[in-house]
Design an enzyme around this catalytic site. Structure first.
Site, PDB file in Angstrom:
ATOM      1  N   ASP A 203       0.831  -1.214   0.000  1.00  0.00           N
ATOM      2  CA  ASP A 203       0.000   0.000   0.000  1.00  0.00           C
ATOM      3  C   ASP A 203       0.862   1.261   0.000  1.00  0.00           C
ATOM      4  OD1 ASP A 203      -2.352   1.420  -0.034  1.00  0.00           O
ATOM      5  OD2 ASP A 203      -2.718   1.249   2.120  1.00  0.00           O
TER       6      ASP A 203
ATOM      7  N   LEU B 113      10.100 -20.850  -3.815  1.00  0.00           N
ATOM      8  CA  LEU B 113       9.207 -19.875  -3.184  1.00  0.00           C
ATOM      9  C   LEU B 113       7.899 -19.871  -3.957  1.00  0.00           C
ATOM     10  CD1 LEU B 113       8.660 -17.268  -1.389  1.00  0.00           C
ATOM     11  CD2 LEU B 113       9.621 -15.958  -3.291  1.00  0.00           C
TER      12      LEU B 113
ATOM     13  N   ARG C 238      -5.071  -1.385   8.955  1.00  0.00           N
ATOM     14  CA  ARG C 238      -6.290  -2.164   8.735  1.00  0.00           C
ATOM     15  C   ARG C 238      -6.002  -3.331   7.796  1.00  0.00           C
ATOM     16  NH1 ARG C 238      -7.465   3.038   6.773  1.00  0.00           N
ATOM     17  NH2 ARG C 238      -7.024   3.206   4.560  1.00  0.00           N
TER      18      ARG C 238
ATOM     19  N   ARG D  35       1.900  -4.646   6.513  1.00  0.00           N
ATOM     20  CA  ARG D  35       1.226  -3.619   5.713  1.00  0.00           C
ATOM     21  C   ARG D  35       2.077  -2.367   5.698  1.00  0.00           C
ATOM     22  NH1 ARG D  35      -5.003  -2.181   4.647  1.00  0.00           N
ATOM     23  NH2 ARG D  35      -4.646  -0.433   3.246  1.00  0.00           N
TER      24      ARG D  35
ATOM     25  N   SER E 198      -7.752  -5.484  -5.080  1.00  0.00           N
ATOM     26  CA  SER E 198      -8.850  -6.012  -4.264  1.00  0.00           C
ATOM     27  C   SER E 198     -10.174  -5.928  -5.031  1.00  0.00           C
ATOM     28  CB  SER E 198      -8.963  -5.227  -2.953  1.00  0.00           C
ATOM     29  OG  SER E 198      -9.566  -3.962  -3.182  1.00  0.00           O
TER      30      SER E 198
ATOM     31  N   GLY F 103      -0.054   5.436  -4.443  1.00  0.00           N
ATOM     32  CA  GLY F 103      -0.621   6.722  -4.850  1.00  0.00           C
ATOM     33  C   GLY F 103       0.025   7.873  -4.092  1.00  0.00           C
TER      34      GLY F 103
ATOM     35  N   GLU G 261       0.708 -12.748  13.071  1.00  0.00           N
ATOM     36  CA  GLU G 261       1.292 -11.574  13.716  1.00  0.00           C
ATOM     37  C   GLU G 261       1.219 -10.413  12.727  1.00  0.00           C
ATOM     38  OE1 GLU G 261       2.274 -11.321  16.847  1.00  0.00           O
ATOM     39  OE2 GLU G 261       1.730 -13.422  17.181  1.00  0.00           O
TER      40      GLU G 261
ATOM     41  N   HIS H  84       2.209   3.012  -8.974  1.00  0.00           N
ATOM     42  CA  HIS H  84       2.028   1.563  -9.194  1.00  0.00           C
ATOM     43  C   HIS H  84       3.223   1.007  -9.967  1.00  0.00           C
ATOM     44  CE1 HIS H  84      -1.905   2.022  -7.573  1.00  0.00           C
ATOM     45  NE2 HIS H  84      -2.443   2.592  -8.633  1.00  0.00           N
TER      46      HIS H  84
HETATM   47  C1  IPE Z   1      -5.533  -2.662  -0.117  1.00  0.00           C
HETATM   48  O1  IPE Z   1      -5.177  -1.337  -0.236  1.00  0.00           O
HETATM   49  C2  IPE Z   1      -5.525  -3.337  -1.461  1.00  0.00           C
HETATM   50  C3  IPE Z   1      -4.213  -3.475  -2.101  1.00  0.00           C
HETATM   51  C4  IPE Z   1      -3.066  -3.112  -1.596  1.00  0.00           C
HETATM   52  C5  IPE Z   1      -4.228  -4.085  -3.401  1.00  0.00           C
HETATM   53  P1  IPE Z   1      -6.257  -0.177  -0.439  1.00  0.00           P
HETATM   54  O2  IPE Z   1      -5.495   1.088  -0.599  1.00  0.00           O
HETATM   55  O3  IPE Z   1      -7.214  -0.535  -1.514  1.00  0.00           O
HETATM   56  O4  IPE Z   1      -7.047  -0.213   0.947  1.00  0.00           O
HETATM   57  P2  IPE Z   1      -7.890   0.919   1.673  1.00  0.00           P
HETATM   58  O5  IPE Z   1      -8.884   1.442   0.684  1.00  0.00           O
HETATM   59  O6  IPE Z   1      -6.926   1.983   2.087  1.00  0.00           O
HETATM   60  O7  IPE Z   1      -8.492   0.243   2.854  1.00  0.00           O
HETATM   61  C1  IPE Z   2      -1.701   0.162  -3.324  1.00  0.00           C
HETATM   62  O1  IPE Z   2      -1.426   1.532  -3.396  1.00  0.00           O
HETATM   63  C2  IPE Z   2      -1.942  -0.439  -4.681  1.00  0.00           C
HETATM   64  C3  IPE Z   2      -3.338  -0.797  -4.971  1.00  0.00           C
HETATM   65  C4  IPE Z   2      -4.333  -0.679  -4.135  1.00  0.00           C
HETATM   66  C5  IPE Z   2      -3.628  -1.300  -6.303  1.00  0.00           C
HETATM   67  P1  IPE Z   2      -2.584   2.602  -3.420  1.00  0.00           P
HETATM   68  O2  IPE Z   2      -2.965   2.866  -4.836  1.00  0.00           O
HETATM   69  O3  IPE Z   2      -3.689   2.185  -2.537  1.00  0.00           O
HETATM   70  O4  IPE Z   2      -1.844   3.880  -2.817  1.00  0.00           O
HETATM   71  P2  IPE Z   2      -2.450   4.923  -1.776  1.00  0.00           P
HETATM   72  O5  IPE Z   2      -2.926   4.123  -0.595  1.00  0.00           O
HETATM   73  O6  IPE Z   2      -3.567   5.614  -2.455  1.00  0.00           O
HETATM   74  O7  IPE Z   2      -1.310   5.807  -1.440  1.00  0.00           O
HETATM   75 MG    MG Z   3      -4.079   2.434  -0.569  1.00  0.00          MG
END
Ligand code: IPE
Ligand code: IPE
Ligand code: MG
Length: 233
Positions: free
Chosen positions: A10, A122, A185, A179, A55, A13, A198, A27
């Site tokens: 995560d 792996l 979360r 995470r 997701s 963005g 864990e 990404h």
């Molecule tokens: C979880 O991250 C999904 C992936 C990393 C692919 P999100 O960025 O979608 O989760 P939320 O919206 O912050 O809970």
């Molecule tokens: C995780 O990064 C990648 C995917 C959910 C596909 P995000 O795109 O959620 O990045 P943030 O959380 O907005 O920074």
């Molecule tokens: Mg995100």
């Protein structure tokens, strides 16, 4: 050593935004993080690594971003599956195969799984079009069909029955969940499988994540005391 580490990749963005780039460039920058993490997993002999790539809720994002992620995943598989294969990595996918995932992406996924199926160093599992609730709903539906077809006695449904109907029944539960990006979360990841994992959270944004961060998380895991509901005597 944990046997299975699951990662929520995560912060792509936010990483891009901080640099004045488009979210999609975040990404793209996540690819280097993923491959360094795979190398770090191989370095320490980890057997199972599962990464959250897309997701079931991520379809709510703007169509351009969703399209980019689909194309990017397809191109990543095409460009780098030989390399993963040579490293002895078995690539697999969990998530809903049908739905809105373009056919060409699904084909690339199936080809990559077939190509790497016999690798044993792996297992790298991509959670793609994955939702923990969707996985449980799919399992319940399959169990329902077995009951309706007279192949399963409802009184014999147990935790093992549910576990056998998950997307990857042979996958051990994650010992450790990592995470990134300072979010605390689960976001519908591996709801059944994470029951006793864990949890380690780091503020590092996914594109900045490297093997040392994985090793830091493993060291943190090694300081934890797992009890599984029992007590230490
Ligand atoms: C979880 O991250 C999904 C992936 C990393 C692919 P999100 O960025 O979608 O989760 P939320 O919206 O912050 O809970
Ligand atoms: C995780 O990064 C990648 C995917 C959910 C596909 P995000 O795109 O959620 O990045 P943030 O959380 O907005 O920074
Ligand atoms: Mg995100």
């Amino acid at each position: 050593m944990p046997r299975h580490v699951a990662v929520v990749m995560d912060g792509n963005g936010r990483w891009a935004k901080r640099r004045g780039l488009k979210r999609t460039e975040g990404h793209a920058a996540g690819e280097a993080a993923l491959f360094d993490t795979v190398h770090g997993a191989l370095d320490v002999g980890l057997e199972w690594l599962t990464v959250y790539a897309f997701s079931t809720e991520n379809w709510r994002r703007p169509v351009d971003e969703v399209r980019f992620i689909m194309n990017f995943n397809e191109s990543l598989l095409l460009r780098r599956r030989e390399e993963l294969h040579e490293l002895g990595v078995r690539v697999r996918f969990i998530g809903r195969r049908g739905g809105r995932t373009p056919g060409r992406v699904r084909r690339r996924m199936a080809e990559t799984e077939a190509m790497t199926a016999r690798n044993r160093k792996l297992t790298l599992t991509f959670a793609f079009n994955y939702g923990g609730r969707a996985e449980l709903a799919d399992a319940v539906r399959a169990i329902g069909h077995e009951v309706a077809g007279g192949r399963l006695d409802p009184d014999r449904i147990s935790e093992r029955t549910v576990a056998r109907h998950l997307y990857a029944p042979d996958m051990p539960d994650p010992d450790l969940l990592v995470r990134t990006s300072g979010e605390y979360r689960i976001s519908n990841y591996l709801l059944w499988e994470l029951a006793y994992s864990e949890l380690v959270f780091t503020d590092v944004l996914w594109p900045d994540f490297r093997r040392e961060h994985l090793w830091d998380a493993i060291r943190e895991y090694q300081r934890r005391e797992r009890r599984f509901g029992a007590i230490d005597e």
